[in-house]
Design a protein around this motif. Structure first.
Motif, PDB file in Angstrom:
ATOM      1  N   ILE A  98       0.856  -1.183   0.000  1.00  0.00           N
ATOM      2  CA  ILE A  98       0.000   0.000   0.000  1.00  0.00           C
ATOM      3  C   ILE A  98       0.894   1.235   0.000  1.00  0.00           C
ATOM      4  O   ILE A  98       1.663   1.453   0.936  1.00  0.00           O
ATOM      5  CB  ILE A  98      -0.930   0.041   1.224  1.00  0.00           C
ATOM      6  N   SER A  99       0.790   2.030  -1.059  1.00  0.00           N
ATOM      7  CA  SER A  99       1.461   3.332  -1.114  1.00  0.00           C
ATOM      8  C   SER A  99       0.362   4.379  -1.245  1.00  0.00           C
ATOM      9  O   SER A  99      -0.188   4.579  -2.327  1.00  0.00           O
ATOM     10  CB  SER A  99       2.427   3.388  -2.310  1.00  0.00           C
ATOM     11  N   ASP A 100       0.048   5.044  -0.151  1.00  0.00           N
ATOM     12  CA  ASP A 100      -1.141   5.900  -0.121  1.00  0.00           C
ATOM     13  C   ASP A 100      -0.954   7.031   0.893  1.00  0.00           C
ATOM     14  O   ASP A 100      -1.516   7.000   1.986  1.00  0.00           O
ATOM     15  CB  ASP A 100      -2.365   5.046   0.231  1.00  0.00           C
ATOM     16  N   ASP A 125      -1.694  -9.979  -2.451  1.00  0.00           N
ATOM     17  CA  ASP A 125      -2.959  -9.329  -2.127  1.00  0.00           C
ATOM     18  C   ASP A 125      -3.140  -8.108  -3.025  1.00  0.00           C
ATOM     19  O   ASP A 125      -2.171  -7.576  -3.565  1.00  0.00           O
ATOM     20  CB  ASP A 125      -2.962  -8.888  -0.663  1.00  0.00           C
ATOM     21  N   PRO A 126      -4.377  -7.620  -3.190  1.00  0.00           N
ATOM     22  CA  PRO A 126      -4.584  -6.423  -4.014  1.00  0.00           C
ATOM     23  C   PRO A 126      -3.685  -5.270  -3.547  1.00  0.00           C
ATOM     24  O   PRO A 126      -3.610  -4.959  -2.360  1.00  0.00           O
ATOM     25  CB  PRO A 126      -6.065  -6.114  -3.808  1.00  0.00           C
ATOM     26  N   ALA A 127      -3.002  -4.660  -4.523  1.00  0.00           N
ATOM     27  CA  ALA A 127      -2.053  -3.588  -4.224  1.00  0.00           C
ATOM     28  C   ALA A 127      -2.709  -2.228  -4.444  1.00  0.00           C
ATOM     29  O   ALA A 127      -3.634  -2.087  -5.246  1.00  0.00           O
ATOM     30  CB  ALA A 127      -0.811  -3.725  -5.099  1.00  0.00           C
ATOM     31  N   VAL A 128      -2.189  -1.203  -3.739  1.00  0.00           N
ATOM     32  CA  VAL A 128      -2.698   0.162  -3.875  1.00  0.00           C
ATOM     33  C   VAL A 128      -1.532   1.089  -4.159  1.00  0.00           C
ATOM     34  O   VAL A 128      -0.577   1.168  -3.372  1.00  0.00           O
ATOM     35  CB  VAL A 128      -3.438   0.620  -2.599  1.00  0.00           C
ATOM     36  N   PHE A 129      -1.601   1.763  -5.316  1.00  0.00           N
ATOM     37  CA  PHE A 129      -0.715   2.884  -5.627  1.00  0.00           C
ATOM     38  C   PHE A 129      -1.618   4.114  -5.721  1.00  0.00           C
ATOM     39  O   PHE A 129      -2.435   4.220  -6.646  1.00  0.00           O
ATOM     40  CB  PHE A 129      -0.015   2.686  -6.970  1.00  0.00           C
ATOM     41  N   ARG A 130      -1.482   5.030  -4.788  1.00  0.00           N
ATOM     42  CA  ARG A 130      -2.275   6.256  -4.828  1.00  0.00           C
ATOM     43  C   ARG A 130      -1.347   7.417  -4.514  1.00  0.00           C
ATOM     44  O   ARG A 130      -0.544   7.351  -3.590  1.00  0.00           O
ATOM     45  CB  ARG A 130      -3.443   6.179  -3.831  1.00  0.00           C
TER      46      ARG A 130
END
Length: 810
Positions: A91-93, A122-127
């Motif tokens: 997670i990068s948020d 797992d589902p990754a987050v780039f925000r």
């Protein structure tokens, strides 16, 4: 020489274990939630921190079940050729600012870090994240969200695009892809995925100028591939805009290409292969001709495949390409049917001094009804479409009727959202005969910097740009033009004088044409008091109204005022509701066969839902066999009603009359009823449910009497005559038995005592149905002629009477 070689190996081994040398690091996999600062402390130098920046110096792997979370703005600099590998969660948020992943050395592509690899993660987050000077992001069986991200200046040392997916469907929104060495987004030809690409920009990607479009997608998964609201601008001559392909026939691709701007690429959109079904609508596809070679590209839209390469193409503007549309092999796009016309605009597409709006290079017929082809005549359309009349080997394009373009205004307004000084929209009055647009404004309104909103047909151009503010203290002229050359100057004038004003008078009645006096009417957002049906001081125009009255279905519509007062007749329909009965017994079980009477109207058994009821109070009665009838009332006001009714079982009284042989009452008998022993002299049993009850009656000095009493639908009285015991040697009560019980055709009686016995079989009404005698041993009784039910067998042996119950079933 031999000794020197040994020394060299020893020296190399020493160098590999010098302090500061960093091996790769994998997190423990203990369901940890980690930060970059955590990794500095536990990775043994793989992750370090200097002057506020983090450095990844060797391969970093986030193990399955572990999480790396970055929630603050950070800069992460990764060494050349080093890859960040994710098997857990990433997670990068940051809440504010940006997270930046970049190379430690950005002076050459050789020094790029290798990028990211996600596999079964797992589902990754780039925000709010920047990834640059890397080798690309690889998604293998991993879902990922990219939102408000920047991907730029990435090479392809890891994968062949800035983002490459395999058996994944990444979601990309509000992001920018710029100047990456190869495609911004790509997948393999034999893997499935349905990315969602929305409201993002793709600018000058594939800087190596290879035959890789900026968006290069393979076959889709079960979901629809969506490419919506993006800007795709090319720079390099061999690079296309958007391509969707299914070359190996795997999967079945469903594609939506909508509201994109695709400009200045080698081609605009290419759909290649089989098992593709797309909707292409609302796109602007301009000047995709930068290679300049019509034999190698330049199509605004290209379809190349067999007949299951389908597309529904509606409402697109395609201009400035070497070819407007090219169709190859046996692909089957549809550009408009008689009942669903295309509405596409094609103009100025061509090469070698010839216009090519559509080239049907297939033997199949193509539907393309209701499009603009560059002129307002059928002859021009025929000239710009290449099909059967040009070459009998080509399929026929059905294109009539064509769509014509004229420099007309559909609507005009100054929107309050676009103009700070306006409290509400100012809608212009359009005079199409004199090409005049009149807008009435209050005298105090500042009209020196207003932004107009023109509504014109696709393909009609407005100059000056309608988004530019203008000073409307003087008339402003706008030139509307269409591609084939027609122009018209329209004048916009603002009038501060009040125009003629008119009234709208409503007449409101019910379905019986009885006037309704308490309706509330709203006209263009203005609401009168209940019963006030007159709106005065209205300018010419179209007005929306709504009419509401208690107990009626609201009505909506529009009324147009031109040059006189307007009467509007409104008929309101009464509101009706649904009444639903939920009927259960005392145990909460549903009763399905009850009969409901509603306002003295009896309905069929089991009908519990009553529709179309007006507001009011309704009397009801609910009856069902075996239950007390329930009466009540229910009120329907302004919504559907559910009425719960609990039915109580009918109960009866069972009375025993116990006498001796002379008819004298025996007062001290003990009755056992269904295994329950009651007190001496207790002969009346109330609140009994319907059913069969076994009993025995005992009294000191008397023979015991056994039997069964059946309660159906009324109170029951059982007469018991007790016989005095006169013999000391009793016949064995337990010597008598019978089987089978229940019986269907016969029953065997067994007597283990000495001596003869008389056998009497009676029904529950006391009637003798079988009478016989038997001695010791067994006797078979034929019961085939007996009806199904309960019977009493009495065995009389001397002064002893034995009673048994027999069930006959078939």
């Amino acid at each position: 020489m031999h000794q020197k070689v040994h020394f060299l190996f020893a020296l190399l081994a020493f160098l590999f274990v010098l302090p500061g040398a960093k091996a790769q690091y994998t997190t423990p996999g203990n369901n940890l939630s980690l930060t970059l600062q955590d990794l500095v402390g536990m990775s043994g130098g793989v992750v370090t921190e200097t002057d506020g920046d983090f450095f990844i110096n060797s391969t970093l792997t986030i193990a399955s079940s572990d999480t790396l979370k970055i929630s603050e703005p950070e800069t992460i600099r990764t060494a050349a050729t080093v890859r960040i590998e994710i098997m857990g969660k990433f997670i990068s948020d940051p809440a504010e600012g940006m997270v930046v992943f970049t190379a430690q050395d950005t002076t050459s592509s050789a020094a790029n870090f290798r990028g990211f690899r996600f596999e079964d993660a797992d589902p990754a987050v780039f925000r709010n994240t920047v990834v640059k000077y890397g080798g690309g992001i690889q998604l293998i069986a991993t879902e990922a969200l990219f939102e408000h991200c920047i991907m730029r200046n990435n090479g392809h040392s890891n994968v062949s695009a800035a983002i490459t997916y395999s058996n994944s469907s990444p979601v990309i929104r509000y992001s920018e892809f710029r100047e990456n060495s190869r495609s911004a987004l790509a997948s393999g030809a034999n893997v499935l995925g349905s990315p969602q690409i929305m409201f993002s920009s793709f600018i000058h990607n594939t800087t190596e100028n290879s035959n890789r479009p900026q968006i290069n997608l393979g076959p889709g998964a079960a979901d629809t591939i969506k490419i919506v609201g993006n800007y795709v601008e090319g720079l390099y001559t061999v690079v296309g805009g958007i391509a969707v392909s299914n070359l190996l026939g795997g999967g079945s691709s469903k594609v939506l290409i909508a509201d994109n701007v695709i400009v200045n690429n080698r081609y605009g959109y290419a759909q290649t292969g089989n098992n593709i079904s797309s909707v292409i609508r609302g796109n602007t596809i301009l000047d995709n001709d930068i290679q300049g070679n019509p034999m190698q590209g330049g199509s605004g839209l290209n379809f190349n495949g067999i007949t299951n390469n389908h597309a529904t193409v509606r409402g697109n503007l395609v201009s400035g390409n070497l070819w407007g549309v090219t169709i190859q092999n046996t692909a089957q796009p549809n550009f408009g049917d008689a009942d669903d016309q295309g509405g596409n605009v094609f103009f100025d597409n061509g090469n070698n001094n010839q216009i090519f709006a559509l080239y049907n290079n297939t033997p199949n017929p193509i539907n393309a009804i209701g499009n603009y082809w560059g002129g307002n005549t059928d002859e021009e359309a025929e000239l710009y479409i290449i099909h059967f009349p040009n070459d009998t080997l080509l399929g026929l394009v059905t294109y009539l009727p064509i769509m014509q373009l004229h420099p007309h205004v559909n609507s005009f307004a100054f929107r309050a959202n676009d103009n700070e000084g306006l409290q509400e929209d100012l809608v212009g009055i359009i005079d199409s005969e004199n090409y005049l647009i009149t807008v009435f404004v209050d005298a105090e309104t500042d009209i020196t910097q207003l932004i107009p909103d023109f509504s014109v047909a696709l393909g009609v151009f407005v100059s000056p740009d309608s988004n530019e503010p203008q000073d409307f203290t003087q008339d402003v002229e706008y030139t509307l033009s269409v591609p084939h050359g027609d122009e018209q100057v329209w004048t916009v004038t603002l009038v501060t004088e009040e125009p003629d004003l008119f009234s709208v008078i409503f007449q409101v009645a019910d379905e019986n044409q009885t006037s309704i006096d308490n309706a509330v009417i709203t006209l263009n957002g203005d609401t009168n008091d209940a019963g006030d049906y007159v709106f005065e001081g209205l300018m010419p125009g179209t007005y929306n109204y709504s009419v509401a009255a208690p107990g009626f279905i609201p009505a909506e519509g529009t009324v147009e005022i031109t040059d006189e007062d307007v009467d509007v007749e409104i008929t309101l329909t009464l509101l009706t509701y649904q009444l639903t009965f939920v009927i259960t017994d005392e145990d909460g079980a549903a009763v399905e066969d009850a009969v409901i009477s509603l306002d003295d109207q009896e309905y069929p058994a089991g009908e519990y839902v009553f529709e179309g009821l007006l507001p009011g109070t309704y009397d009801y009665a609910v009856a069902a066999d075996g239950y007390e009838t329930v009466v009540g009332s229910v009120e329907v006001v302004d919504e559907d009603v559910e009425e719960s009714v609990v039915l109580t079982w009918l109960r009866y009284t069972l009375t025993f009359v116990v006498t001796d042989e002379q008819g004298v009452e025996v007062e001290n008998a003990v009755i056992v009823l269904d295994g329950q022993v009651y007190g001496q002299g207790m002969y009346v049993f109330e609140d009994m449910l319907p059913g069969i009850y076994d009993y025995t009656v005992e009294a000191e000095g008397y023979h015991t009497v056994a039997g069964a009493a059946e309660i159906v639908d009324e109170d029951v009285e059982v007469l018991i005559e007790l016989v005095i015991i006169v013999s000391v040697n009793e016949w064995d009560y337990n010597a008598f038995s019978l089987y089978p019980n229940p019986a269907s055709h016969y029953v065997i009686l067994h007597n283990s005592a000495d001596g003869a016995a008389e056998i009497l079989v009676t029904d529950l009404n006391g009637s003798i149905v079988i009478q016989t005698r038997m001695g010791s041993g067994e006797k078979q009784l034929n019961v085939e002629d007996l009806k199904e039910g309960i019977y009493i067998i009495r065995v009389v042996a001397g002064d002893t009477i034995v009673v048994r119950k027999l069930s006959v079933v078939r």
